[in-house]
Scaffold this motif. Structure first.
Motif, PDB file in Angstrom:
ATOM      1  N   ALA A 185       0.581  62.354  33.828  1.00 13.52           N
ATOM      2  CA  ALA A 185       1.398  63.560  33.846  1.00 13.52           C
ATOM      3  C   ALA A 185       0.409  64.723  33.825  1.00 13.52           C
ATOM      4  CB  ALA A 185       2.325  63.618  32.642  1.00 13.52           C
ATOM      5  N   ASP A 186       0.488  65.585  34.835  1.00 17.03           N
ATOM      6  CA  ASP A 186      -0.527  66.614  35.014  1.00 17.03           C
ATOM      7  C   ASP A 186      -0.366  67.859  34.164  1.00 17.03           C
ATOM      8  OD1 ASP A 186      -2.337  65.502  36.876  1.00 17.03           O
ATOM      9  OD2 ASP A 186      -0.816  65.740  38.431  1.00 17.03           O
ATOM     10  N   GLU A 187       0.843  68.187  33.739  1.00 19.39           N
ATOM     11  CA  GLU A 187       0.995  69.449  33.033  1.00 19.39           C
ATOM     12  C   GLU A 187       1.902  69.318  31.816  1.00 19.39           C
ATOM     13  OE1 GLU A 187       1.995  74.076  33.955  1.00 19.39           O
ATOM     14  OE2 GLU A 187       1.335  72.814  35.612  1.00 19.39           O
ATOM     15  N   VAL A 188       1.378  68.663  30.799  1.00 22.30           N
ATOM     16  CA  VAL A 188       2.053  68.596  29.507  1.00 22.30           C
ATOM     17  C   VAL A 188       1.732  69.904  28.782  1.00 22.30           C
ATOM     18  CG1 VAL A 188       2.173  67.340  27.326  1.00 22.30           C
ATOM     19  CG2 VAL A 188       1.844  66.089  29.469  1.00 22.30           C
ATOM     20  N   VAL A 189       2.706  70.460  28.071  1.00 20.91           N
ATOM     21  CA  VAL A 189       2.498  71.756  27.417  1.00 20.91           C
ATOM     22  C   VAL A 189       2.613  71.603  25.905  1.00 20.91           C
ATOM     23  CG1 VAL A 189       3.327  74.126  27.195  1.00 20.91           C
ATOM     24  CG2 VAL A 189       3.476  72.962  29.407  1.00 20.91           C
ATOM     25  N   GLN A 227       7.899  64.345  20.129  1.00 18.16           N
ATOM     26  CA  GLN A 227       7.912  64.574  21.572  1.00 18.16           C
ATOM     27  C   GLN A 227       7.654  66.049  21.849  1.00 18.16           C
ATOM     28  OE1 GLN A 227      11.722  63.384  23.010  1.00 18.16           O
ATOM     29  NE2 GLN A 227      12.818  65.035  22.004  1.00 18.16           N
ATOM     30  N   THR A 228       7.184  66.332  23.047  1.00 15.55           N
ATOM     31  CA  THR A 228       6.995  67.718  23.456  1.00 15.55           C
ATOM     32  C   THR A 228       8.358  68.376  23.628  1.00 15.55           C
ATOM     33  OG1 THR A 228       6.973  67.164  25.809  1.00 15.55           O
ATOM     34  CG2 THR A 228       4.829  67.227  24.670  1.00 15.55           C
ATOM     35  N   ASN A 229       8.377  69.691  23.656  1.00 11.52           N
ATOM     36  CA  ASN A 229       9.629  70.415  23.878  1.00 11.52           C
ATOM     37  C   ASN A 229      10.256  70.040  25.213  1.00 11.52           C
ATOM     38  OD1 ASN A 229       9.522  71.744  21.442  1.00 11.52           O
ATOM     39  ND2 ASN A 229       8.516  73.551  22.267  1.00 11.52           N
ATOM     40  N   ASP A 230       9.427  69.785  26.216  1.00 10.90           N
ATOM     41  CA  ASP A 230       9.920  69.412  27.543  1.00 10.90           C
ATOM     42  C   ASP A 230      10.264  67.922  27.652  1.00 10.90           C
ATOM     43  OD1 ASP A 230       9.551  72.039  28.380  1.00 10.90           O
ATOM     44  OD2 ASP A 230       7.513  71.638  29.095  1.00 10.90           O
ATOM     45  N   ARG A 231       9.958  67.170  26.622  1.00 10.26           N
ATOM     46  CA  ARG A 231      10.219  65.722  26.556  1.00 10.26           C
ATOM     47  C   ARG A 231       9.470  64.904  27.609  1.00 10.26           C
ATOM     48  NH1 ARG A 231      16.614  66.362  25.344  1.00 10.26           N
ATOM     49  NH2 ARG A 231      16.315  67.262  23.303  1.00 10.26           N
ATOM     50  N   ASP A 232       8.356  65.448  28.106  1.00 12.81           N
ATOM     51  CA  ASP A 232       7.589  64.696  29.095  1.00 12.81           C
ATOM     52  C   ASP A 232       6.543  63.791  28.454  1.00 12.81           C
ATOM     53  OD1 ASP A 232       6.202  66.940  28.303  1.00 12.81           O
ATOM     54  OD2 ASP A 232       5.636  67.562  30.322  1.00 12.81           O
ATOM     55  N   LEU A 233       6.231  64.025  27.186  1.00 10.36           N
ATOM     56  CA  LEU A 233       5.364  63.141  26.413  1.00 10.36           C
ATOM     57  C   LEU A 233       6.048  62.865  25.086  1.00 10.36           C
ATOM     58  CD1 LEU A 233       2.687  61.665  25.707  1.00 10.36           C
ATOM     59  CD2 LEU A 233       1.819  63.890  24.907  1.00 10.36           C
ATOM     60  N   TRP A 286       2.832  55.532  23.459  1.00 10.01           N
ATOM     61  CA  TRP A 286       2.712  56.780  24.207  1.00 10.01           C
ATOM     62  C   TRP A 286       3.588  56.644  25.438  1.00 10.01           C
ATOM     63  CZ3 TRP A 286      -0.644  60.214  21.862  1.00 10.01           C
ATOM     64  CH2 TRP A 286      -1.532  59.669  20.925  1.00 10.01           C
ATOM     65  N   ALA A 287       4.579  57.489  25.586  1.00  9.22           N
ATOM     66  CA  ALA A 287       5.517  57.415  26.718  1.00  9.22           C
ATOM     67  C   ALA A 287       5.461  58.708  27.526  1.00  9.22           C
ATOM     68  CB  ALA A 287       6.933  57.182  26.214  1.00  9.22           C
ATOM     69  N   LEU A 288       5.255  58.561  28.822  1.00 14.66           N
ATOM     70  CA  LEU A 288       5.282  59.685  29.750  1.00 14.66           C
ATOM     71  C   LEU A 288       6.573  59.626  30.554  1.00 14.66           C
ATOM     72  CD1 LEU A 288       1.686  59.754  31.298  1.00 14.66           C
ATOM     73  CD2 LEU A 288       2.639  61.266  29.539  1.00 14.66           C
ATOM     74  N   ARG A 289       7.183  60.769  30.699  1.00 17.02           N
ATOM     75  CA  ARG A 289       8.359  60.872  31.559  1.00 17.02           C
ATOM     76  C   ARG A 289       8.426  62.300  32.104  1.00 17.02           C
ATOM     77  NH1 ARG A 289      14.629  59.905  31.062  1.00 17.02           N
ATOM     78  NH2 ARG A 289      14.912  59.688  33.284  1.00 17.02           N
ATOM     79  N   PRO A 290       7.541  62.590  33.065  1.00 15.82           N
ATOM     80  CA  PRO A 290       7.556  63.943  33.618  1.00 15.82           C
ATOM     81  C   PRO A 290       8.854  64.203  34.367  1.00 15.82           C
ATOM     82  CG  PRO A 290       5.863  62.593  34.664  1.00 15.82           C
ATOM     83  CD  PRO A 290       6.538  61.748  33.636  1.00 15.82           C
ATOM     84  N   TRP A 291       9.280  65.434  34.356  1.00 19.32           N
ATOM     85  CA  TRP A 291      10.513  65.840  35.019  1.00 19.32           C
ATOM     86  C   TRP A 291      11.674  64.952  34.591  1.00 19.32           C
ATOM     87  CZ3 TRP A 291       6.495  63.987  38.295  1.00 19.32           C
ATOM     88  CH2 TRP A 291       5.530  64.939  38.571  1.00 19.32           C
ATOM     89  N   GLN A 298      14.652  65.431  33.805  1.00 19.63           N
ATOM     90  CA  GLN A 298      15.973  65.760  34.338  1.00 19.63           C
ATOM     91  C   GLN A 298      16.083  65.507  35.840  1.00 19.63           C
ATOM     92  OE1 GLN A 298      18.182  66.393  32.049  1.00 19.63           O
ATOM     93  NE2 GLN A 298      16.589  66.432  30.502  1.00 19.63           N
ATOM     94  N   ALA A 299      14.965  65.250  36.501  1.00 16.45           N
ATOM     95  CA  ALA A 299      14.977  65.090  37.959  1.00 16.45           C
ATOM     96  C   ALA A 299      15.477  63.710  38.360  1.00 16.45           C
ATOM     97  CB  ALA A 299      13.577  65.305  38.512  1.00 16.45           C
ATOM     98  N   ALA A 300      16.271  63.685  39.405  1.00 16.80           N
ATOM     99  CA  ALA A 300      16.713  62.398  39.963  1.00 16.80           C
ATOM    100  C   ALA A 300      15.496  61.685  40.542  1.00 16.80           C
ATOM    101  CB  ALA A 300      17.761  62.631  41.041  1.00 16.80           C
ATOM    102  N   GLY A 301      15.425  60.402  40.334  1.00 12.69           N
ATOM    103  CA  GLY A 301      14.299  59.633  40.856  1.00 12.69           C
ATOM    104  C   GLY A 301      13.030  59.802  40.058  1.00 12.69           C
ATOM    105  N   GLY A 302      13.135  60.339  38.847  1.00 12.33           N
ATOM    106  CA  GLY A 302      11.964  60.493  37.998  1.00 12.33           C
ATOM    107  C   GLY A 302      11.409  59.130  37.587  1.00 12.33           C
TER     108      GLY A 302
END
Length: 151
Positions: free
Chosen positions: A54-58, A87-93, A109-114, A116-120
């Motif tokens: 995941a390239d842009e965890v905040v 988890q991060t506020n964006d829930r990507d990590l 450690w779980a990554l789930r970028p985007w 809310q996006a379909a096909g994530g």
């Protein structure tokens, strides 16, 4: 086991290797900031047959971030019951922690970028570390990675 990632001096990072299986790991790298309130970074997961990034965890510096979660785990080196989660506020990590007999902490450690996006997509790995010194070292390494000014 954690170690600073010294691929290049200009790009700080933290590498975490599972004590049970060193081919399983997590890397924090490619940190940058746009402002004084946040730090952006990449997270890479690896295991046999798996590589995910995941390239842009905040990390928002005003919020309860990963370093606080890891510091609390390190302080509880004698163990706890159940699972602890962050988890991060964006829930990507997301990170979940369990304590196992013998003094080891399992960090998933779980990554789930985007999310809310379909096909994530999503991926996760679990690293096992010694509850005492290895968790304290990880906590210190992540604190330094997230808070040290960039060159």
């Amino acid at each position: 086991m954690t170690s600073p990632d010294h691929d290049t001096v200009d790009k700080p990072g933290v590498a975490i290797r599972c004590q049970d299986n060193p081919s399983v790991g997590v890397t924090f790298c490619d940190r940058f900031s746009f402002d004084a309130d946040s730090v952006h970074y990449a997270v890479e997961l690896r295991a046999p047959g798996l590589t995910a990034r995941a390239d842009e965890v905040v990390a928002w510096l005003w919020d309860s971030d990963l370093r606080v979660f890891l510091e609390e785990l390190a302080a509880d080196y004698q163990g706890w019951d159940g699972e602890r989660n962050w988890q991060t506020n964006d829930r990507d990590l997301a990170v979940s922690a369990v304590f196992r007999s013998g003094g080891y902490v399992g960090l998933t450690w779980a990554l789930r970028p985007w999310p809310q996006a379909a096909g994530g997509w999503g991926a996760s790995v679990t690293t096992w570390l010694e509850a005492g010194e290895q968790m304290a070292s990880l906590s210190a390494d992540i604190r330094e990675f997230l808070t040290t000014d960039q060159p």
